[in-house]
Motif scaffolding. Sequence first.
Motif, short mmCIF file in Angstrom:
data_model
loop_
_atom_site.label_atom_id
_atom_site.label_comp_id
_atom_site.label_asym_id
_atom_site.label_seq_id
_atom_site.Cartn_x
_atom_site.Cartn_y
_atom_site.Cartn_z
N GLU A 68 -26.27 98.59 39.82
CA GLU A 68 -27.10 97.48 40.23
C GLU A 68 -26.34 96.44 41.04
OE1 GLU A 68 -30.25 97.87 39.69
OE2 GLU A 68 -30.78 96.07 40.77
N SER A 69 -25.02 96.25 40.71
CA SER A 69 -24.25 95.27 41.45
C SER A 69 -24.12 95.66 42.92
CB SER A 69 -22.86 95.11 40.82
OG SER A 69 -22.16 96.34 40.84
N ALA A 127 -27.30 94.74 44.58
CA ALA A 127 -27.38 93.29 44.75
C ALA A 127 -26.55 92.85 45.94
CB ALA A 127 -26.93 92.59 43.48
N ASP A 166 -34.98 99.18 41.50
CA ASP A 166 -36.22 98.57 41.02
C ASP A 166 -37.42 99.44 41.37
OD1 ASP A 166 -35.01 96.18 40.00
OD2 ASP A 166 -34.91 95.40 42.04
N CYS A 187 -32.87 87.78 30.99
CA CYS A 187 -32.73 89.19 30.59
C CYS A 187 -32.65 90.13 31.79
CB CYS A 187 -33.88 89.61 29.68
SG CYS A 187 -35.52 89.58 30.45
N LYS A 188 -32.48 89.58 32.97
CA LYS A 188 -32.54 90.40 34.19
C LYS A 188 -31.47 91.48 34.25
CE LYS A 188 -29.69 87.26 36.96
NZ LYS A 188 -29.63 86.43 38.19
N ASP A 189 -30.34 91.27 33.56
CA ASP A 189 -29.25 92.24 33.63
C ASP A 189 -29.33 93.33 32.57
OD1 ASP A 189 -28.03 90.97 35.83
OD2 ASP A 189 -27.02 89.54 34.52
N ARG A 239 -35.81 95.01 27.92
CA ARG A 239 -36.42 93.73 28.25
C ARG A 239 -37.83 93.64 27.66
NH1 ARG A 239 -34.20 94.99 33.58
NH2 ARG A 239 -36.28 95.49 34.34
N GLU A 297 -33.64 86.90 24.82
CA GLU A 297 -32.49 86.40 25.58
C GLU A 297 -32.64 84.93 25.97
OE1 GLU A 297 -29.74 88.35 26.04
OE2 GLU A 297 -30.89 89.68 24.72
#
Length: 201
Positions: free
Chosen positions: A2-3, A6, A48, A80-82, A88, A119
């Motif tokens: 995911e990083s 991003a 996503d 909680c996005k990570d 989630r 979270e």
Amino acid sequence: RESGNAAAAAALGFDSQILATPADIHHLSPLVCHVRYQIELFPATTSDCTERTVKSSGLRKSGLISKIHPRQVGIRCIHCKDLPGADRAKGASSFPASIQLLNQSVRNFQRHHFVNCAEIPPGIKSEYDRLKQKRAISSKDSSAHWVRSCYERDLVDVASGGIYHRDDVDRSGGTLVAVEPPPETMEIRNLPGRGGDDGGK
């Protein structure tokens, strides 16, 4: 995984940013301002889209989940996005079909995710409960502010559905066609009193 996505998103221009703006306090109730600080706007990554497609496989007939595309702008919980999607609470992210529907998406977040997300720090939930007891409402200009604050970030609706940043529309080579806002939407109005839609009190 995911990083990397991003970083790619950031390289393209529009990256995630908190939904709240300094002007919120002039248009929205303290409760709604508080909720908007717990949410961020973000461009969808390929991960996503894949996750959404998997979820959609059993829900297409219900119309609850629609297909999304890379760089389409959605909203998500900053707390909680990570976490993996399965960890989630329900309603952690959504992709409004238009800027006009962003307000409703935040209402859904408030009602279904905020109260159930483990979270979100206790102090933030306590402040939410305190503000909810005050029953303050937003200004008559609140609906226009929700829309205008998106346009001021160069977010636009597209003809095929969904919200995108104007840079991504321009880069699409005609694949995405922006639906231009009416001029009156950008007018800054006087704020006589309160009594409008509070966006989720």
